[in-house]
Design a protein around this motif. Structure first.
Motif, short mmCIF file in Angstrom:
data_model
loop_
_atom_site.label_atom_id
_atom_site.label_comp_id
_atom_site.label_asym_id
_atom_site.label_seq_id
_atom_site.Cartn_x
_atom_site.Cartn_y
_atom_site.Cartn_z
N PRO A 1 0.80 -1.23 0.00
CA PRO A 1 0.00 0.00 0.00
C PRO A 1 0.84 1.28 0.00
CG PRO A 1 0.05 -0.91 2.20
CD PRO A 1 0.81 -1.88 1.33
N VAL A 2 1.73 1.39 -0.99
CA VAL A 2 2.52 2.61 -1.18
C VAL A 2 2.18 3.13 -2.57
CG1 VAL A 2 4.80 3.63 -1.30
CG2 VAL A 2 4.36 1.75 0.31
N GLN A 3 1.61 4.32 -2.64
CA GLN A 3 1.11 4.82 -3.92
C GLN A 3 1.76 6.13 -4.35
OE1 GLN A 3 -3.07 4.26 -2.40
NE2 GLN A 3 -3.37 3.48 -4.47
N ARG A 4 2.88 6.48 -3.74
CA ARG A 4 3.58 7.68 -4.17
C ARG A 4 4.12 7.48 -5.58
NH1 ARG A 4 5.34 7.19 1.16
NH2 ARG A 4 7.31 6.25 0.47
N LEU A 5 4.08 8.54 -6.37
CA LEU A 5 4.42 8.43 -7.78
C LEU A 5 5.82 7.90 -8.04
CD1 LEU A 5 3.52 8.83 -10.68
CD2 LEU A 5 4.22 11.23 -10.52
N PRO A 6 6.87 8.35 -7.33
CA PRO A 6 8.20 7.78 -7.59
C PRO A 6 8.23 6.26 -7.40
CG PRO A 6 8.41 9.78 -6.30
CD PRO A 6 6.94 9.46 -6.34
N TRP A 7 7.49 5.78 -6.39
CA TRP A 7 7.46 4.33 -6.13
C TRP A 7 6.75 3.58 -7.26
CZ3 TRP A 7 9.66 0.46 -3.88
CH2 TRP A 7 8.97 -0.73 -3.68
N THR A 8 5.58 4.09 -7.69
CA THR A 8 4.85 3.39 -8.74
C THR A 8 5.61 3.43 -10.06
OG1 THR A 8 3.51 5.37 -9.10
CG2 THR A 8 2.59 3.66 -7.67
N LEU A 9 6.32 4.54 -10.31
CA LEU A 9 7.16 4.58 -11.51
C LEU A 9 8.28 3.55 -11.44
CD1 LEU A 9 7.47 8.41 -12.23
CD2 LEU A 9 6.56 6.68 -13.79
N PHE A 10 8.88 3.41 -10.28
CA PHE A 10 9.92 2.39 -10.10
C PHE A 10 9.36 1.00 -10.34
CE2 PHE A 10 11.66 -0.76 -7.13
CZ PHE A 10 12.95 -0.88 -7.64
N LEU A 11 8.16 0.74 -9.80
CA LEU A 11 7.56 -0.57 -10.00
C LEU A 11 7.32 -0.86 -11.48
CD1 LEU A 11 4.89 -0.72 -7.13
CD2 LEU A 11 7.09 -1.92 -7.22
N ALA A 12 6.71 0.11 -12.18
CA ALA A 12 6.32 -0.12 -13.57
C ALA A 12 7.52 -0.18 -14.51
CB ALA A 12 5.36 0.97 -14.03
N MET A 13 8.56 0.58 -14.22
CA MET A 13 9.64 0.74 -15.19
C MET A 13 10.90 -0.06 -14.86
SD MET A 13 9.27 4.81 -16.01
CE MET A 13 10.33 4.67 -17.44
N VAL A 14 11.02 -0.53 -13.62
CA VAL A 14 12.20 -1.30 -13.22
C VAL A 14 11.80 -2.65 -12.63
CG1 VAL A 14 14.28 -1.33 -11.78
CG2 VAL A 14 13.50 0.83 -12.78
N PHE A 15 10.96 -2.60 -11.61
CA PHE A 15 10.64 -3.82 -10.87
C PHE A 15 9.89 -4.84 -11.74
CE2 PHE A 15 8.37 -6.45 -7.80
CZ PHE A 15 9.36 -6.71 -6.86
N LEU A 16 8.81 -4.41 -12.40
CA LEU A 16 8.02 -5.36 -13.18
C LEU A 16 8.79 -5.92 -14.38
CD1 LEU A 16 4.42 -3.83 -13.06
CD2 LEU A 16 5.34 -5.78 -11.79
N PRO A 17 9.60 -5.11 -15.11
CA PRO A 17 10.43 -5.74 -16.13
C PRO A 17 11.38 -6.79 -15.58
CG PRO A 17 10.30 -3.38 -16.52
CD PRO A 17 9.65 -3.64 -15.19
N CYS A 18 11.91 -6.57 -14.37
CA CYS A 18 12.78 -7.58 -13.75
C CYS A 18 11.99 -8.83 -13.38
CB CYS A 18 13.45 -7.00 -12.51
SG CYS A 18 14.72 -5.76 -12.87
N VAL A 19 10.76 -8.65 -12.93
CA VAL A 19 9.89 -9.80 -12.64
C VAL A 19 9.69 -10.63 -13.91
CG1 VAL A 19 7.55 -10.51 -11.99
CG2 VAL A 19 8.74 -8.73 -10.68
N LEU A 20 9.46 -9.96 -15.04
CA LEU A 20 9.27 -10.69 -16.29
C LEU A 20 10.55 -11.42 -16.70
CD1 LEU A 20 7.44 -11.42 -18.63
CD2 LEU A 20 8.18 -9.33 -19.79
N VAL A 21 11.70 -10.82 -16.49
CA VAL A 21 12.97 -11.48 -16.80
C VAL A 21 13.09 -12.78 -16.01
CG1 VAL A 21 15.47 -11.33 -16.54
CG2 VAL A 21 14.20 -9.40 -17.49
#
Length: 377
Positions: free
Chosen positions: A257-277
Motif C-alpha cells: 500500500p505505497v502509492q507515491r508516484l516515484p514508487w509506482t514509476l519504479f515498479l512499472a519501469m524497473v521492478f516489473l520488467p525484472c519480474v518478467l525477466v
C-alpha cells in the motif's frame, strides 16, 4: 543449457507466463472490487497489472509471430503477412471484448432508464455503447461517465491500446533491429515519466484526458516485452524456486500500500520488467497450484469482470440500503471466476474456432480464384 534452447524442446512454450497472466488478472479483479464495488482493497496498485500485461503481450507475440512475420532476419516456414496477423489478433480478442462491451452497455442503458439523474443522456449512452462494441473509445465528456473511454466496460481501454501496438509492431517494428527497439523503449520510458509527472499518477490511459499516458504505457511495456524476447538467449536457466519467487514479486508490487508516484514509476519501469525477466528465465516451472487454470481464464476474467461487478454491486447496495460491501465483496470472486470459465468454454473458444475456420475458408477461396483469374487474364 540456456533458456531459449530448453524452451525450444517444448515448442517454445513459456507456461509460467500463463500463470503470471492469471495472477495479474485476478489482482485487477480484486482491485476493481475495491474501487468500483465498495469492497475491501487488497491490491491498491492493482492497476499496474496492465503494465505487466503489456510486457507479457510483447514477449508472447514475439515468441509466436516474429519469425513468421519475417522479423529479426528470420525467414520461417508458415510465413504470415500483416493481414493474416491482424485477422489472428481479431479472432483472439473479439469474442470476449464484444461480450464485455455488450453486457456493460445493457447495464448502462438499464441504469439510464431506471435512474436518468445518475446517467448520461440516452443518445450518448447508445453512441458510446456502439463505439465500445467496436473497441473504439468514447472521446466526449459525459455527465455520469466523465472522460472515461470505455464506460461500457472500463478494461477495454487497455485492449484498444494493445491492438494499436500489436498492429504497429507487425507492420513496422518487427523488422527493426534490436538497437532500434532499445531506443524506442528508452524514448517511451522518458515520455511515460513526463506523462506521469504531468498527471500526478501512473493510472493513465482509461480517460480521454490521459490518452498520452495510455500510449506511453503501452509503448514502454510492449516494447520491454519485445526487447526481452530478442535478448532471451542470454538469460541463464533458473531453478524451480524462481517461479514462485516471480509470482510473489508480482503480488508484492500490486499489494504493497505505497502509492507515491516515484514508487509506482519504479515498479512499472524497473521492478516489473525484472519480474518478467525472472519469469522467462524460470522456464517451464510452475509457480502456484491451479495457476495453469487461472491462466486459461485470465482473459475472460479481465474482459467481463467490470460489467458483472457493476450489476452485482448495484444489486447488493440496493439490498443493503447503500452500505459498502466491505470484506463481503471478496465473495464475488468465486462467481466471477466461474463466469470467466463459462465464457471461455461456452463462448470464447467455440467462437474463435468458428471464426478461424471461416477465415481459412475465405483464404482458400481467394487462393483458388486467383489462378483462374490469372488464366482468363
Amino acid at each position: 543449457m540456456n533458456t531459449a534452447r530448453r524452451q525450444a524442446g517444448h515448442g517454445g512454450r513459456y507456461a509460467l507466463l500463463d500463470e503470471m497472466r492469471g495472477i495479474a488478472a485476478l489482482a485487477v479483479c480484486l482491485f476493481h472490487i475495491g474501487t468500483r464495488a465498495g469492497g475491501v482493497q487488497l491490491f491498491p496498485n492493482g492497476y499496474l497489472a496492465v503494465d505487466f500485461f503489456f510486457m507479457l503481450s510483447g514477449f508472447v507475440l514475439a515468441e509466436a509471430y516474429e519469425a513468421r512475420l519475417g522479423g529479426a532476419g528470420h525467414a520461417a516456414a508458415g510465413a504470415m503477412d500483416w493481414g493474416g496477423f491482424a485477422r489472428r489478433r481479431m479472432v483472439r480478442m473479439a469474442p470476449v471484448a464484444v461480450l464485455g462491451a455488450g453486457v456493460g452497455g445493457l447495464y448502462l442503458v438499464a441504469r439510464c432508464l431506471a435512474a436518468p439523474d445518475r446517467s448520461d443522456p440516452l443518445d450518448q449512452v447508445l453512441l458510446g455503447n456502439a463505439l465500445n462494441l467496436l473497441v473504439l473509445p468514447k472521446l466526449w465528456h459525459g455527465v455520469a461517465t466523465g472522460w472515461e473511454l470505455f464506460p461500457a466496460n472500463g478494461p477495454l481501454w487497455s485492449l484498444f491500446f494493445e491492438i494499436l501496438a500489436n498492429l504497429a509492431w507487425a507492420a513496422f517494428l518487427v523488422r527493426r533491429s534490436t538497437a532500434i527497439l532499445a531506443l524506442g523503449v528508452a524514448v517511451s520510458g522518458a515520455l511515460l515519466v513526463l506523462c506521469a509527472m504531468r498527471h500526478g499518477t501512473l493510472d493513465l490511459g482509461w480517460q480521454a484526458s490521459s490518452l498520452d499516458g495510455g500510449l506511453a504505457r503501452v509503448c514502454f511495456g510492449f516494447g520491454c516485452g519485445l526487447l526481452l524476447h530478442r535478448l532471451r538467449a542470454s538469460l541463464p536457466s533458473m531453478v524451480a524456486l524462481a517461479a514462485p519467487v516471480a509470482a510473489l514479486a508480482l503480488v508484492y508490487a500490486m499489494a504493497l500500500p505505497v502509492q507515491r508516484l516515484p514508487w509506482t514509476l519504479f515498479l512499472a519501469m524497473v521492478f516489473l520488467p525484472c519480474v518478467l525477466v525472472v519469469a522467462v528465465a524460470a522456464g517451464r516451472h510452475r509457480a502456484v497450484p491451479g495457476g495453469a487454470w487461472l491462466g486459461r481464464v485470465s482473459y475472460p476474467l479481465y474482459g467481463i469482470h467490470v460489467p458483472l461487478l457493476a450489476i452485482a454491486s448495484g444489486a447488493a447496495k440496493r439490498a443493503m440500503h447503500g452500505a459498502p460491501l466491505g470484506a463481503s465483496g471478496l465473495l464475488l470472486v468465486p462467481p466471477l471466476l466461474l463466469a470467466a470459465w463459462l465464457v471461455l468454454t461456452r463462448l470464447d473458444e467455440p467462437c474463435r474456432t468458428a471464426l478461424g475456420r471461416w477465415f481459412d475458408r475465405m483464404a482458400l477461396a481467394r487462393a483458388t480464384r486467383q489462378p483462374a483469374a490469372m488464366r482468363h487474364g
